[in-house]
Design a protein around this motif. Structure first.
Motif, mmCIF file in Angstrom:
data_model
loop_
_atom_site.group_PDB
_atom_site.id
_atom_site.type_symbol
_atom_site.label_atom_id
_atom_site.label_comp_id
_atom_site.label_asym_id
_atom_site.label_seq_id
_atom_site.Cartn_x
_atom_site.Cartn_y
_atom_site.Cartn_z
ATOM 1 N N UNK A 1 0.658 -1.348 0.065
ATOM 2 C CA UNK A 1 -0.278 -0.425 -0.164
ATOM 3 C C UNK A 1 0.761 1.134 0.152
ATOM 4 N N UNK A 2 0.523 2.067 -1.010
ATOM 5 C CA UNK A 2 1.150 3.687 -1.063
ATOM 6 C C UNK A 2 1.064 4.333 -0.029
ATOM 7 N N UNK A 3 1.440 4.786 1.319
ATOM 8 C CA UNK A 3 0.911 5.827 1.841
ATOM 9 C C UNK A 3 2.124 6.518 2.198
ATOM 10 N N UNK A 4 1.140 8.335 2.053
ATOM 11 C CA UNK A 4 2.163 9.083 3.094
ATOM 12 C C UNK A 4 2.544 8.735 4.562
ATOM 13 N N UNK A 5 3.339 9.676 4.861
ATOM 14 C CA UNK A 5 3.495 9.736 6.300
ATOM 15 C C UNK A 5 2.529 10.576 6.949
ATOM 16 N N UNK A 6 2.075 11.351 6.572
ATOM 17 C CA UNK A 6 0.479 11.627 7.418
ATOM 18 C C UNK A 6 -0.291 11.097 7.249
ATOM 19 N N UNK A 7 -0.482 9.783 6.456
ATOM 20 C CA UNK A 7 -1.302 8.428 6.522
ATOM 21 C C UNK A 7 -2.348 8.762 5.796
ATOM 22 N N UNK A 8 -1.772 9.627 4.313
ATOM 23 C CA UNK A 8 -3.168 9.930 3.128
ATOM 24 C C UNK A 8 -2.742 9.233 2.329
ATOM 25 N N UNK A 9 -3.441 8.715 1.181
ATOM 26 C CA UNK A 9 -3.298 7.862 0.296
ATOM 27 C C UNK A 9 -4.199 8.509 -1.299
ATOM 28 N N UNK A 10 -3.519 8.675 -1.951
ATOM 29 C CA UNK A 10 -4.134 8.781 -3.327
ATOM 30 C C UNK A 10 -4.949 8.276 -3.794
ATOM 31 N N UNK A 11 -6.268 8.649 -4.685
ATOM 32 C CA UNK A 11 -6.831 8.052 -5.202
ATOM 33 C C UNK A 11 -6.989 8.318 -6.619
ATOM 34 N N UNK A 12 -6.927 9.227 -7.419
ATOM 35 C CA UNK A 12 -6.281 9.377 -8.126
ATOM 36 C C UNK A 12 -5.275 10.060 -8.298
ATOM 37 N N UNK A 13 -4.611 10.256 -9.397
ATOM 38 C CA UNK A 13 -2.927 10.921 -9.824
ATOM 39 C C UNK A 13 -3.023 11.018 -11.112
ATOM 40 N N UNK A 14 -3.221 11.385 -11.973
ATOM 41 C CA UNK A 14 -2.862 11.359 -13.336
ATOM 42 C C UNK A 14 -2.064 13.418 -13.241
ATOM 43 N N UNK A 15 -0.594 12.450 -13.747
ATOM 44 C CA UNK A 15 0.377 13.329 -14.167
ATOM 45 C C UNK A 15 1.211 13.120 -15.759
ATOM 46 N N UNK A 16 1.213 13.943 -16.223
ATOM 47 C CA UNK A 16 1.634 13.927 -17.439
ATOM 48 C C UNK A 16 3.475 14.021 -17.015
ATOM 49 N N UNK B 1 1.475 19.031 -16.308
ATOM 50 C CA UNK B 1 -0.238 19.247 -15.524
ATOM 51 C C UNK B 1 0.303 17.768 -14.887
ATOM 52 N N UNK B 2 -1.086 17.948 -13.578
ATOM 53 C CA UNK B 2 -1.943 17.339 -12.940
ATOM 54 C C UNK B 2 -2.889 17.586 -12.253
ATOM 55 N N UNK B 3 -3.442 16.398 -11.835
ATOM 56 C CA UNK B 3 -4.786 16.584 -11.014
ATOM 57 C C UNK B 3 -4.868 14.841 -10.168
ATOM 58 N N UNK B 4 -5.024 15.302 -9.147
ATOM 59 C CA UNK B 4 -5.005 14.360 -7.584
ATOM 60 C C UNK B 4 -6.021 14.578 -6.571
ATOM 61 N N UNK B 5 -6.324 12.961 -6.614
ATOM 62 C CA UNK B 5 -7.554 13.453 -5.216
ATOM 63 C C UNK B 5 -6.838 12.199 -4.253
ATOM 64 N N UNK B 6 -6.553 12.857 -3.291
ATOM 65 C CA UNK B 6 -5.613 12.249 -1.808
ATOM 66 C C UNK B 6 -6.664 12.366 -0.605
ATOM 67 N N UNK B 7 -7.123 10.659 -0.217
ATOM 68 C CA UNK B 7 -7.588 10.499 0.965
ATOM 69 C C UNK B 7 -6.817 11.079 1.943
ATOM 70 N N UNK B 8 -7.400 12.137 2.998
ATOM 71 C CA UNK B 8 -6.797 12.102 4.310
ATOM 72 C C UNK B 8 -6.965 12.168 5.472
ATOM 73 N N UNK B 9 -8.320 11.108 5.515
ATOM 74 C CA UNK B 9 -9.101 10.019 6.596
ATOM 75 C C UNK B 9 -10.650 10.402 6.793
ATOM 76 N N UNK B 10 -10.991 9.164 7.808
ATOM 77 C CA UNK B 10 -12.117 9.407 7.680
ATOM 78 C C UNK B 10 -13.144 10.804 8.447
ATOM 79 N N UNK B 11 -13.940 11.603 7.908
ATOM 80 C CA UNK B 11 -14.752 13.032 8.304
ATOM 81 C C UNK B 11 -14.766 12.098 10.125
ATOM 82 N N UNK B 12 -15.903 11.645 10.608
ATOM 83 C CA UNK B 12 -16.173 11.368 11.730
ATOM 84 C C UNK B 12 -15.634 10.393 12.360
ATOM 85 N N UNK B 13 -14.455 9.233 12.709
ATOM 86 C CA UNK B 13 -14.217 8.585 12.738
ATOM 87 C C UNK B 13 -15.014 7.765 13.870
#
Length: 157
Positions: A1-16, A19-31
């Motif tokens: 699993x690719x995670x970052x130091x803050x625990x976030x995970x990319x859902x979308x990563x489009x880049x050339x 130019x890039x578009x990325x959606x990065x999930x950072x966690x649950x809203x109300x765990x």
């Protein structure tokens, strides 16, 4: 699993590379709080040599299912819209009819800032499979744990 130091995970990563578009999930809203436990907070990043922006977004397991279906449509060469629920920004992916492998990602924040960004991206073969892998990583990191037993009634799975 690719995670970052803050625990976030990319859902979308489009880049050339430029130019890039990325959606990065950072966690649950109300765990731990029904029914909000399965809502996921994310950040949408748009970057090009001309513009750069970030927008906070939130989505639910149904939106992840819709993203899976959008990837199926993209795999067959169809343009898609994702997160088009009235209040959220809309992410559109449109294929270029001039160049194979090129797409334009449109991000429309109609209910917030009113801004629209169109980001052309030249992608390598296999980019849809990469997006499917990212989706699976998000589903593994934050599985759906809430069940709606009837309208407005929720319980843990």
């Amino acid at each position: 699993m690719r995670t970052w130091q803050d625990g976030a995970v990319d859902l979308i990563r489009l880049s050339d590379g430029g130019n890039s578009v990325r959606v990065r999930v950072v966690g649950r809203r109300a765990a731990g709080i029904l029914p909000l436990h399965d809502l996921l907070d994310a950040e949408l990043y748009v970057e090009s040599s001309f513009i750069s922006g970030r927008l906070a977004i939130c989505f639910d397991p149904g939106d992840l299912q819709a993203w899976s279906q959008a990837l199926d449509a993209l795999a067959t060469g169809h343009d898609i819209e994702w997160l088009d629920q009235g209040n959220d920004p809309v992410i559109k992916v449109e294929f270029s009819h001039d160049t194979q492998g090129d797409i334009t990602v449109l991000v429309e924040d109609g209910s917030g800032s009113g801004a629209v960004a169109a980001i052309p991206i030249a992608l390598d073969e296999g980019w849809i499979a990469e997006q499917r892998e990212l989706l699976q990583e998000v589903l593994q990191a934050w599985p759906s744990e809430v069940l709606e037993t009837s309208p407005g009634a929720y319980e843990w799975r």
